[in-house]
Design a protein around this motif. Structure first.
Motif, PDB file in Angstrom:
ATOM      1  N   TYR A 228     -41.189   4.318  59.634  1.00 52.96           N
ATOM      2  CA  TYR A 228     -42.341   4.636  58.792  1.00 52.96           C
ATOM      3  C   TYR A 228     -42.671   3.506  57.829  1.00 52.96           C
ATOM      4  O   TYR A 228     -41.816   2.683  57.505  1.00 52.96           O
ATOM      5  N   SER A 229     -43.903   3.539  57.328  1.00 56.32           N
ATOM      6  CA  SER A 229     -44.317   2.523  56.357  1.00 56.32           C
ATOM      7  C   SER A 229     -43.441   2.591  55.106  1.00 56.32           C
ATOM      8  O   SER A 229     -43.234   1.587  54.447  1.00 56.32           O
ATOM      9  N   GLN A 239     -46.737   6.609  57.049  1.00 59.51           N
ATOM     10  CA  GLN A 239     -47.106   6.755  58.465  1.00 59.51           C
ATOM     11  C   GLN A 239     -46.147   5.971  59.344  1.00 59.51           C
ATOM     12  O   GLN A 239     -45.658   4.927  58.913  1.00 59.51           O
ATOM     13  N   PRO A 240     -45.934   6.433  60.582  1.00 58.11           N
ATOM     14  CA  PRO A 240     -45.135   5.607  61.495  1.00 58.11           C
ATOM     15  C   PRO A 240     -45.860   4.284  61.774  1.00 58.11           C
ATOM     16  O   PRO A 240     -47.086   4.244  61.805  1.00 58.11           O
ATOM     17  N   ILE A 241     -45.081   3.237  61.951  1.00 58.87           N
ATOM     18  CA  ILE A 241     -45.637   1.903  62.232  1.00 58.87           C
ATOM     19  C   ILE A 241     -45.621   1.707  63.741  1.00 58.87           C
ATOM     20  O   ILE A 241     -44.564   1.811  64.352  1.00 58.87           O
ATOM     21  N   GLY A 286     -45.416   8.872  70.459  1.00 55.09           N
ATOM     22  CA  GLY A 286     -45.196   7.422  70.469  1.00 55.09           C
ATOM     23  C   GLY A 286     -44.096   7.049  69.486  1.00 55.09           C
ATOM     24  O   GLY A 286     -43.292   7.901  69.100  1.00 55.09           O
ATOM     25  N   GLY A 287     -44.075   5.813  69.058  1.00 53.51           N
ATOM     26  CA  GLY A 287     -43.024   5.372  68.159  1.00 53.51           C
ATOM     27  C   GLY A 287     -43.290   3.946  67.741  1.00 53.51           C
ATOM     28  O   GLY A 287     -44.424   3.490  67.787  1.00 53.51           O
ATOM     29  N   THR A 288     -42.243   3.273  67.334  1.00 54.21           N
ATOM     30  CA  THR A 288     -42.379   1.898  66.852  1.00 54.21           C
ATOM     31  C   THR A 288     -41.790   0.909  67.859  1.00 54.21           C
ATOM     32  O   THR A 288     -40.660   1.102  68.318  1.00 54.21           O
ATOM     33  N   TRP A 289     -42.547  -0.116  68.176  1.00 54.35           N
ATOM     34  CA  TRP A 289     -42.029  -1.227  68.981  1.00 54.35           C
ATOM     35  C   TRP A 289     -41.628  -2.364  68.056  1.00 54.35           C
ATOM     36  O   TRP A 289     -42.413  -2.769  67.207  1.00 54.35           O
ATOM     37  N   ILE A 290     -40.438  -2.872  68.255  1.00 63.14           N
ATOM     38  CA  ILE A 290     -40.000  -4.052  67.502  1.00 63.14           C
ATOM     39  C   ILE A 290     -39.871  -5.176  68.516  1.00 63.14           C
ATOM     40  O   ILE A 290     -39.105  -5.036  69.487  1.00 63.14           O
ATOM     41  N   ARG A 291     -40.646  -6.237  68.382  1.00 60.92           N
ATOM     42  CA  ARG A 291     -40.547  -7.318  69.360  1.00 60.92           C
ATOM     43  C   ARG A 291     -40.936  -8.659  68.764  1.00 60.92           C
ATOM     44  O   ARG A 291     -41.422  -8.737  67.646  1.00 60.92           O
ATOM     45  N   ARG A 301     -46.775  -4.365  55.802  1.00 64.98           N
ATOM     46  CA  ARG A 301     -46.373  -3.540  56.945  1.00 64.98           C
ATOM     47  C   ARG A 301     -45.524  -2.361  56.481  1.00 64.98           C
ATOM     48  O   ARG A 301     -45.659  -1.259  56.966  1.00 64.98           O
ATOM     49  N   ALA A 302     -44.612  -2.600  55.566  1.00 60.55           N
ATOM     50  CA  ALA A 302     -43.692  -1.526  55.183  1.00 60.55           C
ATOM     51  C   ALA A 302     -43.104  -1.805  53.820  1.00 60.55           C
ATOM     52  O   ALA A 302     -43.091  -2.944  53.342  1.00 60.55           O
ATOM     53  N   LEU A 303     -42.609  -0.740  53.228  1.00 60.46           N
ATOM     54  CA  LEU A 303     -41.988  -0.823  51.917  1.00 60.46           C
ATOM     55  C   LEU A 303     -40.600  -0.226  52.031  1.00 60.46           C
ATOM     56  O   LEU A 303     -40.462   0.938  52.412  1.00 60.46           O
ATOM     57  N   ALA A 304     -39.593  -1.000  51.711  1.00 66.42           N
ATOM     58  CA  ALA A 304     -38.237  -0.472  51.838  1.00 66.42           C
ATOM     59  C   ALA A 304     -37.590  -0.347  50.460  1.00 66.42           C
ATOM     60  O   ALA A 304     -37.874  -1.138  49.559  1.00 66.42           O
ATOM     61  N   LEU A 305     -36.747   0.650  50.351  1.00 63.40           N
ATOM     62  CA  LEU A 305     -36.048   0.864  49.082  1.00 63.40           C
ATOM     63  C   LEU A 305     -34.550   0.880  49.344  1.00 63.40           C
ATOM     64  O   LEU A 305     -34.076   1.550  50.254  1.00 63.40           O
ATOM     65  N   ARG A 306     -33.826   0.109  48.568  1.00 59.43           N
ATOM     66  CA  ARG A 306     -32.367   0.111  48.682  1.00 59.43           C
ATOM     67  C   ARG A 306     -31.775   0.397  47.308  1.00 59.43           C
ATOM     68  O   ARG A 306     -31.942  -0.401  46.385  1.00 59.43           O
ATOM     69  N   ASN A 307     -31.112   1.517  47.196  1.00 59.00           N
ATOM     70  CA  ASN A 307     -30.517   1.870  45.905  1.00 59.00           C
ATOM     71  C   ASN A 307     -29.151   1.221  45.734  1.00 59.00           C
ATOM     72  O   ASN A 307     -28.689   0.508  46.609  1.00 59.00           O
ATOM     73  N   ASN A 308     -28.531   1.490  44.612  1.00 59.08           N
ATOM     74  CA  ASN A 308     -27.166   1.021  44.367  1.00 59.08           C
ATOM     75  C   ASN A 308     -27.000  -0.489  44.446  1.00 59.08           C
ATOM     76  O   ASN A 308     -26.125  -1.009  45.129  1.00 59.08           O
ATOM     77  N   GLN A 309     -27.884  -1.195  43.760  1.00 60.26           N
ATOM     78  CA  GLN A 309     -27.767  -2.650  43.731  1.00 60.26           C
ATOM     79  C   GLN A 309     -26.881  -3.094  42.569  1.00 60.26           C
ATOM     80  O   GLN A 309     -26.904  -2.494  41.496  1.00 60.26           O
ATOM     81  N   THR A 310     -26.103  -4.123  42.814  1.00 62.85           N
ATOM     82  CA  THR A 310     -25.309  -4.735  41.753  1.00 62.85           C
ATOM     83  C   THR A 310     -25.852  -6.133  41.510  1.00 62.85           C
ATOM     84  O   THR A 310     -25.928  -6.940  42.432  1.00 62.85           O
ATOM     85  N   MET A 311     -26.258  -6.377  40.270  1.00 60.09           N
ATOM     86  CA  MET A 311     -26.806  -7.696  39.943  1.00 60.09           C
ATOM     87  C   MET A 311     -25.810  -8.444  39.069  1.00 60.09           C
ATOM     88  O   MET A 311     -25.283  -7.902  38.102  1.00 60.09           O
ATOM     89  N   VAL A 312     -25.550  -9.681  39.430  1.00 50.97           N
ATOM     90  CA  VAL A 312     -24.606 -10.505  38.670  1.00 50.97           C
ATOM     91  C   VAL A 312     -25.382 -11.686  38.104  1.00 50.97           C
ATOM     92  O   VAL A 312     -26.068 -12.392  38.849  1.00 50.97           O
ATOM     93  N   THR A 313     -25.304 -11.865  36.782  1.00 49.60           N
ATOM     94  CA  THR A 313     -25.989 -13.013  36.182  1.00 49.60           C
ATOM     95  C   THR A 313     -24.951 -13.986  35.627  1.00 49.60           C
ATOM     96  O   THR A 313     -24.055 -13.598  34.869  1.00 49.60           O
ATOM     97  N   LEU A 314     -25.067 -15.223  36.051  1.00 51.72           N
ATOM     98  CA  LEU A 314     -24.133 -16.267  35.636  1.00 51.72           C
ATOM     99  C   LEU A 314     -24.900 -17.227  34.744  1.00 51.72           C
ATOM    100  O   LEU A 314     -25.991 -17.680  35.111  1.00 51.72           O
ATOM    101  N   HIS A 315     -24.319 -17.530  33.614  1.00 51.53           N
ATOM    102  CA  HIS A 315     -25.055 -18.306  32.624  1.00 51.53           C
ATOM    103  C   HIS A 315     -24.153 -19.407  32.091  1.00 51.53           C
ATOM    104  O   HIS A 315     -23.007 -19.160  31.723  1.00 51.53           O
ATOM    105  N   SER A 316     -24.665 -20.637  32.098  1.00 53.92           N
ATOM    106  CA  SER A 316     -23.850 -21.714  31.541  1.00 53.92           C
ATOM    107  C   SER A 316     -24.729 -22.897  31.185  1.00 53.92           C
ATOM    108  O   SER A 316     -25.566 -23.323  31.987  1.00 53.92           O
ATOM    109  N   ALA A 317     -24.524 -23.440  29.993  1.00 53.57           N
ATOM    110  CA  ALA A 317     -25.276 -24.627  29.585  1.00 53.57           C
ATOM    111  C   ALA A 317     -24.910 -25.810  30.472  1.00 53.57           C
ATOM    112  O   ALA A 317     -25.683 -26.727  30.668  1.00 53.57           O
TER     113      ALA A 317
END
Ligand code: ASP
Ligand code: MG
Length: 449
Positions: A228-229, A239-241, A286-291, A301-317
């Protein structure tokens, strides 16, 4: 390429007699399909996993085994010629009984694979007979003869060269005059021990088998009419793509987790095998063709959501106009086998997100040892409760698209925007609490107008 097509049916597609009959109709409709890969009947793998974890009480164990037996008997009862299949399934149920007793004393990954493989071993006996009774020249094949893996039980790594040559020797000839029905999810190591590719692995099996026989196409039949989108549970107008290119689909990584096993596209990509995803319940939708080559190339074309992200910020002069800082950081991450997903940099900071490499539910953690080593170089900040929103499309670097995207997101805090590395992907992090709303706004603006 062999001229034939590989069709894979998921657990819900082989859940009962009617579902299996629909699979047979799908096979009948495409004379090119010579190889069928099947999951276990819906719910069976979960029950087997429970047994494999060790159920000490004999009555509880028997109750679980009865549930498994009932699922299969309900289908067998509707066959015209049940006798042979019944015997075959009972022989597997005997293995389930003895292995789950063994697991109640001591479970192990090896024993677990031996036990959970029984689901696919049973479903394929029955599915073959359903097809035979409809007049299809179907034969069952034990894929453990071909799908060679290492002995990393529970998440075994396929051995591509061996799979390729075994498939050519044993599988391809059989497919010339038959529709071959075989198991997803399972394989065997070089000593003949049963292994599995990990939960949900039968998509991946099907893709590996399609690659090994150099199939002309791979159909994945499941319970949704394609990709789906966006997740329709979040945006009901999704909607299905009809089609999506490999390039776009690879940037989508995420749809993998829910509809396709994430590794499914790798073999198809290597060999350019078109992949179809559709619902065996409503194949007419019908369905989706990936090619490789697709006819349309819409900006969004589509919007994806991924939860549970870990962000690491590294900081140094020290990073300021210095060479080699990033390489030191990545050396540490690589040494500890930490896989990085997104990355953005400024003059004296780097932010990155950690890739999720296991199948557990939570956010990936930065292990303390890694943190300690990084802290010798820079300050380290770790943040959770973030979600990744990925917009997939084409030529997204073009004028005006960014404005259209960010224009609707005025009210939200956006973190770590990644834009430009691929013209198929624009992604950013948001607070998990606003992720759904962000998807709804974006979907409304970009896909519903
Ligand atoms: N039967 C296995 C599972 O439930 C493999 C699959 O269905 O893909 O995880
Ligand atoms: Mg499945």
């Amino acid at each position: 390429m062999s001229a034939f097509n590989v069709a894979k049916f998921g657990g819900t597609s082989v859940a009962d007699f009617i579902a299996m009959s629909r699979c047979a109709a799908i096979i009948e409709n495409n004379q090119n399909t010579k190889l069928v890969v099947s999951s276990a009947c819906s719910g069976v793998t979960n029950l087997l996993v429970e047994l494999a974890n060790g159920v000490a009480d004999a009555d509880s164990r028997a109750a679980l085994i009865n549930q498994i037996a009932d699922i299969h008997h309900a289908i067998i009862d509707q066959l015209s010629e049940p006798t042979q299949v019944e015997k075959q399934v009972h022989a597997i149920l005997d293995i389930v009984t003895s292995a789950s007793e063994a697991a109640s004393y001591q479970s192990s990954h090896k024993l677990t694979d031996h036990l959970v493989a029984c689901g696919e071993l049973m479903s394929t006996y029955i599915l073959t007979q359903v097809m035979v009774e409809r007049g299809i020249n179907a034969v069952r094949f034990d894929i453990r003869e071909v799908l060679r893996t290492d002995d990393n039980f529970g998440k075994a790594e396929p051995q591509l060269d061996e799979i390729g040559s075994l498939a050519k020797e044993l599988l391809v000839p059989l497919c010339q005059n038959h529709v071959v029905v075989t198991q997803g999810f399972i394989g065997s190591d070089e000593d003949g021990n049963t292994t599995t590719l990990g939960r949900g692995g039968s998509d991946y099996s099907a893709a590996l088998i399609a690659e090994a026989v150099q199939a002309s196409g791979l159909e994945i039949w499941t319970d949704v009419p394609g990709i789906y989108s966006t997740d329709p549970r979040i945006a009901p107008n999704a909607q299905p793509i009809p089609e999506i290119s490999f390039n776009e689909a690879s940037e989508m990584a995420n749809f993998g987790a829910k509809i396709l096993h994430p590794s499914t596209l790798l073999p198809a990509l290597r060999d350019g095998i078109p992949v179809f995803v559709g619902s065996s319940k409503e194949p007419e939708r019908g369905g989706t063709w990936i090619r490789q080559e697709v006819e349309s190339a819409p900006p969004f074309r589509a919007l994806a959501l991924r939860n549970n992200q870990t962000m690491v910020t590294l900081h140094s002069a020290k990073m300021f106009q210095a060479c080699g800082f990033l390489s030191k950081v990545f050396e540490i991450l690589a040494k500890h086998k930490i896989s990085v997903d997104l990355i953005t940099t400024s003059e004296i900071s780097v932010s990155l997100t950690l890739d999720k490499t296991d199948t557990s539910g939570g956010a990936p953690e930065l292990p303390q040892a890694v943190k300690d080593e990084l802290q010798d170089l820079c300050t380290v900040k770790v943040e959770h409760d973030l979600s990744l929103v990925a917009l997939i499309g084409n030529q997204m670097e073009n004028r005006g698209y960014a404005k259209q995207v960010f224009g609707v997101l005025d009210d939200f805090n956006l973190r770590m925007i990644c834009y430009g590395a691929s013209d198929h992907n624009l992604c950013f992090l948001v607070d998990s609490s606003s992720a759904k709303e962000v998807i709804q706004h974006l979907h409304g603006e970009l896909f519903e107008k």
